[in-house]
Design a protein around this motif. Structure first.
Motif, PDB file in Angstrom:
ATOM      1  N   LEU A  90       0.879  -1.221  -0.111  1.00  0.00           N
ATOM      2  CA  LEU A  90       0.044   0.094   0.103  1.00  0.00           C
ATOM      3  C   LEU A  90       0.822   1.112  -0.082  1.00  0.00           C
ATOM      4  CD1 LEU A  90      -2.762  -1.043   2.530  1.00  0.00           C
ATOM      5  CD2 LEU A  90      -2.679  -1.317  -0.044  1.00  0.00           C
ATOM      6  N   ILE A  91       1.971   1.288   0.769  1.00  0.00           N
ATOM      7  CA  ILE A  91       2.764   2.327   0.861  1.00  0.00           C
ATOM      8  C   ILE A  91       3.339   2.557  -0.665  1.00  0.00           C
ATOM      9  CG2 ILE A  91       5.244   3.162   1.606  1.00  0.00           C
ATOM     10  CD1 ILE A  91       4.204   1.766   4.517  1.00  0.00           C
ATOM     11  N   TYR A  92       3.930   1.674  -1.147  1.00  0.00           N
ATOM     12  CA  TYR A  92       4.422   1.336  -2.518  1.00  0.00           C
ATOM     13  C   TYR A  92       3.463   2.306  -3.414  1.00  0.00           C
ATOM     14  CZ  TYR A  92       6.568  -0.476  -6.784  1.00  0.00           C
ATOM     15  OH  TYR A  92       6.961  -0.432  -8.162  1.00  0.00           O
ATOM     16  N   GLN A  93       2.136   1.888  -3.553  1.00  0.00           N
ATOM     17  CA  GLN A  93       1.053   2.396  -4.360  1.00  0.00           C
ATOM     18  C   GLN A  93       1.040   3.888  -4.123  1.00  0.00           C
ATOM     19  OE1 GLN A  93      -2.447  -0.505  -5.307  1.00  0.00           O
ATOM     20  NE2 GLN A  93      -1.276  -1.318  -3.853  1.00  0.00           N
ATOM     21  N   ILE A  94       0.892   4.313  -2.936  1.00  0.00           N
ATOM     22  CA  ILE A  94       0.657   5.746  -2.587  1.00  0.00           C
ATOM     23  C   ILE A  94       1.661   6.470  -2.929  1.00  0.00           C
ATOM     24  CG2 ILE A  94       0.205   7.112  -0.732  1.00  0.00           C
ATOM     25  CD1 ILE A  94      -1.240   4.875   0.749  1.00  0.00           C
ATOM     26  N   VAL A  95       2.930   6.036  -2.676  1.00  0.00           N
ATOM     27  CA  VAL A  95       4.382   6.802  -2.896  1.00  0.00           C
ATOM     28  C   VAL A  95       4.399   7.059  -4.484  1.00  0.00           C
ATOM     29  CG1 VAL A  95       6.825   6.723  -3.072  1.00  0.00           C
ATOM     30  CG2 VAL A  95       5.497   6.100  -1.051  1.00  0.00           C
ATOM     31  N   ALA A  96       3.921   5.917  -5.199  1.00  0.00           N
ATOM     32  CA  ALA A  96       4.268   5.956  -6.822  1.00  0.00           C
ATOM     33  C   ALA A  96       3.158   7.225  -7.248  1.00  0.00           C
ATOM     34  CB  ALA A  96       3.812   4.749  -7.253  1.00  0.00           C
ATOM     35  N   MET A  97       1.852   7.085  -6.746  1.00  0.00           N
ATOM     36  CA  MET A  97       1.202   7.959  -7.181  1.00  0.00           C
ATOM     37  C   MET A  97       1.530   9.475  -6.857  1.00  0.00           C
ATOM     38  SD  MET A  97      -1.526   8.828  -9.286  1.00  0.00           S
ATOM     39  CE  MET A  97      -1.967   7.129  -9.401  1.00  0.00           C
ATOM     40  N   GLY A  99       4.355  10.587  -6.239  1.00  0.00           N
ATOM     41  CA  GLY A  99       5.611  10.998  -6.999  1.00  0.00           C
ATOM     42  C   GLY A  99       5.136  11.322  -8.542  1.00  0.00           C
ATOM     43  N   MET A 100       4.356  10.629  -9.108  1.00  0.00           N
ATOM     44  CA  MET A 100       3.947  10.634 -10.258  1.00  0.00           C
ATOM     45  C   MET A 100       3.172  12.061 -10.479  1.00  0.00           C
ATOM     46  SD  MET A 100       4.210   9.317 -13.406  1.00  0.00           S
ATOM     47  CE  MET A 100       4.208   7.222 -13.361  1.00  0.00           C
ATOM     48  N   CYS A 101       2.131  12.321  -9.831  1.00  0.00           N
ATOM     49  CA  CYS A 101       1.908  13.904  -9.270  1.00  0.00           C
ATOM     50  C   CYS A 101       2.839  15.110  -9.095  1.00  0.00           C
ATOM     51  CB  CYS A 101       0.771  13.523  -8.393  1.00  0.00           C
ATOM     52  SG  CYS A 101      -0.675  12.824  -8.365  1.00  0.00           S
ATOM     53  N   ALA A 102       3.827  14.541  -8.357  1.00  0.00           N
ATOM     54  CA  ALA A 102       4.795  15.896  -8.156  1.00  0.00           C
ATOM     55  C   ALA A 102       5.478  16.067  -9.372  1.00  0.00           C
ATOM     56  CB  ALA A 102       5.831  15.170  -7.014  1.00  0.00           C
ATOM     57  N   VAL A 103       5.900  15.019 -10.304  1.00  0.00           N
ATOM     58  CA  VAL A 103       6.277  15.261 -11.515  1.00  0.00           C
ATOM     59  C   VAL A 103       5.576  15.980 -12.584  1.00  0.00           C
ATOM     60  CG1 VAL A 103       7.264  14.002 -13.701  1.00  0.00           C
ATOM     61  CG2 VAL A 103       8.095  13.192 -11.428  1.00  0.00           C
ATOM     62  N   GLU A 104       4.316  15.763 -12.397  1.00  0.00           N
ATOM     63  CA  GLU A 104       3.378  16.485 -13.479  1.00  0.00           C
ATOM     64  C   GLU A 104       2.918  17.669 -12.739  1.00  0.00           C
ATOM     65  OE1 GLU A 104       3.048  15.901 -16.337  1.00  0.00           O
ATOM     66  OE2 GLU A 104       4.336  13.956 -16.078  1.00  0.00           O
ATOM     67  N   GLY A 105       3.144  18.400 -11.501  1.00  0.00           N
ATOM     68  CA  GLY A 105       3.107  19.460 -10.771  1.00  0.00           C
ATOM     69  C   GLY A 105       1.660  19.674 -10.498  1.00  0.00           C
ATOM     70  N   HIS A 106       1.024  18.634  -9.917  1.00  0.00           N
ATOM     71  CA  HIS A 106      -0.416  18.436  -9.631  1.00  0.00           C
ATOM     72  C   HIS A 106      -0.484  17.549  -8.170  1.00  0.00           C
ATOM     73  CE1 HIS A 106      -4.672  19.029 -10.024  1.00  0.00           C
ATOM     74  NE2 HIS A 106      -4.777  17.639 -10.340  1.00  0.00           N
ATOM     75  N   ALA A 107      -0.542  18.470  -7.220  1.00  0.00           N
ATOM     76  CA  ALA A 107      -0.153  17.681  -5.866  1.00  0.00           C
ATOM     77  C   ALA A 107      -1.203  16.747  -5.564  1.00  0.00           C
ATOM     78  CB  ALA A 107      -0.047  18.782  -4.888  1.00  0.00           C
ATOM     79  N   MET A 108      -0.841  15.503  -5.002  1.00  0.00           N
ATOM     80  CA  MET A 108      -2.109  14.728  -4.746  1.00  0.00           C
ATOM     81  C   MET A 108      -2.589  15.051  -3.369  1.00  0.00           C
ATOM     82  SD  MET A 108      -1.562  10.521  -4.416  1.00  0.00           S
ATOM     83  CE  MET A 108      -0.890  10.387  -2.662  1.00  0.00           C
ATOM     84  N   ARG A 136      -0.539   7.111   6.666  1.00  0.00           N
ATOM     85  CA  ARG A 136       0.040   8.209   7.769  1.00  0.00           C
ATOM     86  C   ARG A 136       1.618   8.190   7.518  1.00  0.00           C
ATOM     87  NH1 ARG A 136      -0.916  11.258  11.829  1.00  0.00           N
ATOM     88  NH2 ARG A 136       0.821  11.509  13.525  1.00  0.00           N
ATOM     89  N   ALA A 137       2.289   6.905   7.172  1.00  0.00           N
ATOM     90  CA  ALA A 137       3.496   6.520   7.062  1.00  0.00           C
ATOM     91  C   ALA A 137       4.216   7.437   5.967  1.00  0.00           C
ATOM     92  CB  ALA A 137       3.758   5.041   6.669  1.00  0.00           C
ATOM     93  N   VAL A 138       3.134   7.479   4.783  1.00  0.00           N
ATOM     94  CA  VAL A 138       3.646   8.488   3.539  1.00  0.00           C
ATOM     95  C   VAL A 138       3.436   9.903   3.974  1.00  0.00           C
ATOM     96  CG1 VAL A 138       3.147   8.657   1.118  1.00  0.00           C
ATOM     97  CG2 VAL A 138       3.103   6.287   1.854  1.00  0.00           C
ATOM     98  N   ASP A 139       2.281  10.296   4.279  1.00  0.00           N
ATOM     99  CA  ASP A 139       2.074  11.566   4.366  1.00  0.00           C
ATOM    100  C   ASP A 139       0.709  11.626   5.071  1.00  0.00           C
ATOM    101  OD1 ASP A 139       1.427  14.359   4.104  1.00  0.00           O
ATOM    102  OD2 ASP A 139       1.797  14.594   1.850  1.00  0.00           O
ATOM    103  N   PRO A 140       0.992  12.275   6.388  1.00  0.00           N
ATOM    104  CA  PRO A 140      -0.003  12.283   7.351  1.00  0.00           C
ATOM    105  C   PRO A 140      -1.118  13.538   6.966  1.00  0.00           C
ATOM    106  CG  PRO A 140       1.624  13.052   8.358  1.00  0.00           C
ATOM    107  CD  PRO A 140       2.233  12.337   7.287  1.00  0.00           C
ATOM    108  N   SER A 141      -0.690  14.328   6.087  1.00  0.00           N
ATOM    109  CA  SER A 141      -1.794  15.462   5.569  1.00  0.00           C
ATOM    110  C   SER A 141      -2.630  15.123   4.530  1.00  0.00           C
ATOM    111  CB  SER A 141      -0.900  16.629   4.802  1.00  0.00           C
ATOM    112  OG  SER A 141      -0.149  16.344   3.782  1.00  0.00           O
ATOM    113  N   LEU A 142      -2.376  13.837   3.942  1.00  0.00           N
ATOM    114  CA  LEU A 142      -3.340  13.250   3.016  1.00  0.00           C
ATOM    115  C   LEU A 142      -4.734  12.921   3.484  1.00  0.00           C
ATOM    116  CD1 LEU A 142      -1.138  10.892   1.231  1.00  0.00           C
ATOM    117  CD2 LEU A 142      -2.001  13.137   0.192  1.00  0.00           C
ATOM    118  N   VAL A 143      -5.827  13.277   2.836  1.00  0.00           N
ATOM    119  CA  VAL A 143      -7.180  13.078   3.443  1.00  0.00           C
ATOM    120  C   VAL A 143      -7.604  11.752   2.950  1.00  0.00           C
ATOM    121  CG1 VAL A 143      -9.533  13.608   3.023  1.00  0.00           C
ATOM    122  CG2 VAL A 143      -7.977  15.627   2.929  1.00  0.00           C
TER     123      VAL A 143
END
Length: 255
Positions: A90-97, A99-108, A136-143
């Protein structure tokens, strides 16, 4: 009465030469997109393409992780996974998305779990806590997008994560507030008019109509239309028009 509501769709579920859903058309109607992360559906090019379309249309993006189950589209119940292995997936999938959003300049902005994983976690407190812990392990600010009357909602609160309460346009509900299993007749609502009636009762009246005739109170933040449901775009168009006719604006949760 709710005066604004997020309209979300699960999408980005195409894979290689195989196409699922009408993502471009749906992105003209919704305010949030939950994009598959490659485990139950989707692949890196599809993820990137869907993020770009969402960015260009001003639609927010979230990760939509699921079981490692491409063959079953993430709708098969999988048990026996070691908790630490599933959490890593699950962490892998969340981080992948993210990261891809960051590359495209559209924050997840959010995470919503998919299919059998979500359904099982709604009933299993330990699995729900594992899901919340992965976010929470990836980013506790995510909804954390959760369903009412579920262990996921309890786990999100315990983990201190912001939540968006999700209701479904194209699924029926049992008297416990949980979705009717897809294996049962009437679990999926295909008629846009019937979907609209259910949604207006949930959003305007603040109550979930259940299959036994009872109702349950609900304060919805976001409404889901599944991108793979036949006629999904027409359902979304009908729902948006019905909500706006009642004075409900379509806007991202937390906007």
């Amino acid at each position: 009465m709710t005066r604004s509501l997020d309209l979300n769709c699960d999408m980005g579920e195409s894979l290689g030469a195989w196409t699922m859903g009408e993502d471009a058309a749906m992105l003209d109607l919704v305010s949030s997109a939950n994009i598959a992360c490659g485990f139950h559906a989707g692949d890196p090019p599809v993820m990137r393409r869907t993020i770009r379309m969402a960015r260009d249309k001003g639609v927010r993006v979230g990760a939509h992780p699921g079981f490692a189950d491409l063959y079953g589209f993430g709708r098969r119940r999988i048990s026996g996974e070691r908790p630490q292995d599933l959490e890593a997936q699950l962490i892998y999938q969340i981080v992948a998305m993210q990261g891809m959003c960051a590359v495209e300049g559209h924050a997840m902005t959010h995470v919503k779990f998919h299919g059998a994983l979500s359904n099982m976690a709604c009933e299993d407190a330990d699995l729900a806590a594992l899901c919340a812990g992965a976010i929470r392990a990836v980013d506790p600010s995510l909804v954390f997008v959760t369903m009412p009357y579920s262990e996921l909602a309890v786990a999100a609160q315990k983990a201190g994560l912001a939540q968006a309460c999700e209701i479904f346009a194209d699924r029926s509900y049992g008297p416990d507030g949980r979705l009717t299993p897809r294996s049962r007749p009437g679990a999926v609502i295909h008629d846009p008019a019937a979907s609209a009636r259910q949604v207006l009762e949930m959003v305007v009246e603040g109550r979930i109509p259940c299959t036994d005739g009872s109702t349950l109170p609900v304060a919805a933040d976001t409404l889901c239309v599944h991108g793979d449901t036949p006629g999904a775009v027409e359902i979304a168009r009908t729902l948006r028009a019905a909500l706006e006719a009642e004075g409900v604006a379509i806007a991202p949760f937390g906007a």
